[in-house]
Design a protein around this motif. Structure first.
Motif, mmCIF file in Angstrom:
data_model
loop_
_atom_site.group_PDB
_atom_site.id
_atom_site.type_symbol
_atom_site.label_atom_id
_atom_site.label_comp_id
_atom_site.label_asym_id
_atom_site.label_seq_id
_atom_site.Cartn_x
_atom_site.Cartn_y
_atom_site.Cartn_z
ATOM 1 N N MET A 155 73.117 -28.093 34.504
ATOM 2 C CA MET A 155 73.094 -28.310 33.066
ATOM 3 C C MET A 155 74.513 -28.122 32.530
ATOM 4 O O MET A 155 75.156 -27.123 32.788
ATOM 5 N N LYS A 156 74.993 -29.059 31.764
ATOM 6 C CA LYS A 156 76.376 -29.028 31.301
ATOM 7 C C LYS A 156 76.663 -27.919 30.305
ATOM 8 O O LYS A 156 77.776 -27.459 30.198
ATOM 9 N N SER A 157 75.670 -27.467 29.552
ATOM 10 C CA SER A 157 75.924 -26.470 28.519
ATOM 11 C C SER A 157 75.854 -25.031 29.036
ATOM 12 O O SER A 157 75.968 -24.108 28.272
ATOM 13 N N MET A 158 75.673 -24.851 30.332
ATOM 14 C CA MET A 158 75.641 -23.497 30.889
ATOM 15 C C MET A 158 77.020 -22.863 30.796
ATOM 16 O O MET A 158 78.038 -23.543 30.852
ATOM 17 N N PHE A 159 77.059 -21.566 30.682
ATOM 18 C CA PHE A 159 78.324 -20.843 30.628
ATOM 19 C C PHE A 159 78.750 -20.483 32.036
ATOM 20 O O PHE A 159 78.016 -19.828 32.761
ATOM 21 N N ARG A 160 79.916 -20.910 32.430
ATOM 22 C CA ARG A 160 80.454 -20.613 33.751
ATOM 23 C C ARG A 160 81.797 -19.927 33.586
ATOM 24 O O ARG A 160 82.551 -20.223 32.690
ATOM 25 N N MET A 161 82.051 -19.031 34.493
ATOM 26 C CA MET A 161 83.373 -18.425 34.551
ATOM 27 C C MET A 161 84.058 -19.038 35.760
ATOM 28 O O MET A 161 83.453 -19.136 36.822
ATOM 29 N N GLY A 195 85.152 -20.165 38.908
ATOM 30 C CA GLY A 195 84.998 -19.699 40.269
ATOM 31 C C GLY A 195 84.059 -18.521 40.456
ATOM 32 O O GLY A 195 83.895 -18.035 41.567
ATOM 33 N N LEU A 196 83.427 -18.042 39.396
ATOM 34 C CA LEU A 196 82.563 -16.874 39.500
ATOM 35 C C LEU A 196 81.083 -17.199 39.325
ATOM 36 O O LEU A 196 80.241 -16.319 39.414
ATOM 37 N N GLY A 197 80.758 -18.445 39.044
ATOM 38 C CA GLY A 197 79.363 -18.816 38.841
ATOM 39 C C GLY A 197 78.927 -18.625 37.399
ATOM 40 O O GLY A 197 79.746 -18.463 36.488
#
Length: 177
Positions: free
Chosen positions: A1-7, A9-11
Motif C-alpha cells: 500500500m503506497k500510503s503506509m509509513f516506512r522508515m 531501510g527499516l520497514g
C-alpha cells in the motif's frame, strides 16, 4: 500500500515516541498501551479495579477546597503523563484538562478525581485511534461541540470545546484486543 509509513531501510513504522502504530491494508491505528501500563504502575495503580467513566458525573472541584494538600510534584507528574496520553485518547481530554486547573495547590479531593481517571485508563488501556483508508475525493466534515454554562465553581466561567475533522478523520477509538 503506497500510503503506509516506512522508515528508510527499516520497514513499516511500528513504534514512535511511545505511540504504537499498527498498519493494515485498510487502516492504521495509533495507541499507547505500553505507556498507559507504565503510567499506572508508576502511580501505584498497576493492579486496580477498572471503572466505566473518566470522571464522576457533575463533579465540582474547587481551588478553595479545605481538603489536605498532596505532593505537588507527583500531582504535576501525573498531569503531564496524562496530557501526553491524550494524543491517542481524546476520551480523557476533558477530564485531564479539568484536573489540570488545580496544579498550583492540589488537594486530596483533586487526587481522588485523578485516581478515578487512572482507573478508567486501566480498563481502556488498549484503546486507540483508527484512521481508515479513504477513497480519493471522499472528504467528510464532522464537527462536535460541548459547553458547560458557568461550570467553574471558582470564577463561574464556562468551558466550551469545538472540534472539527475534515477528510481522513478517526472514525473510532476502540480496543484492539
Amino acid at each position: 500500500m503506497k500510503s503506509m509509513f516506512r522508515m528508510s531501510g527499516l520497514g513499516l513504522l511500528t513504534y514512535y515516541l511511545g505511540i504504537e502504530v499498527e498498519q493494515t491494508g485498510n487502516a492504521f491505528t495509533l495507541r499507547q498501551s505500553a505507556y498507559a501500563r507504565k503510567l499506572l504502575e508508576r502511580s501505584g495503580l498497576g493492579v486496580c479495579r477498572a471503572c466505566q467513566t473518566p470522571m464522576e458525573e457533575k463533579v465540582k472541584l474547587s481551588n478553595d477546597s479545605t481538603a489536605p494538600l498532596v505532593d505537588t510534584t507527583s500531582y504535576r507528574s501525573i498531569v503531564g503523563a496524562l496530557r501526553y496520553l491524550t494524543h491517542t485518547r481524546p476520551d480523557i481530554g476533558f477530564a485531564v484538562g479539568y484536573m489540570s486547573r488545580f496544579m498550583a495547590e492540589p488537594r486530596e479531593d483533586h487526587l481522588a478525581a485523578f485516581k478515578q481517571l487512572l482507573r478508567y485508563v486501566a480498563g481502556t488501556r488498549d484503546y486507540g485511534l483508527v484512521y481508515p483508508k479513504r477513497s480519493k475525493g471522499e472528504l467528510e466534515l464532522i464537527g462536535f461541540s460541548d459547553s458547560d454554562m458557568a461550570g467553574n465553581v471558582d470564577g463561574r466561567r464556562s468551558t466550551t470545546v469545538v472540534l472539527f475533522f475534515l477528510g481522513a478523520c478517526p472514525i473510532s477509538w476502540q480496543s484492539m484486543k
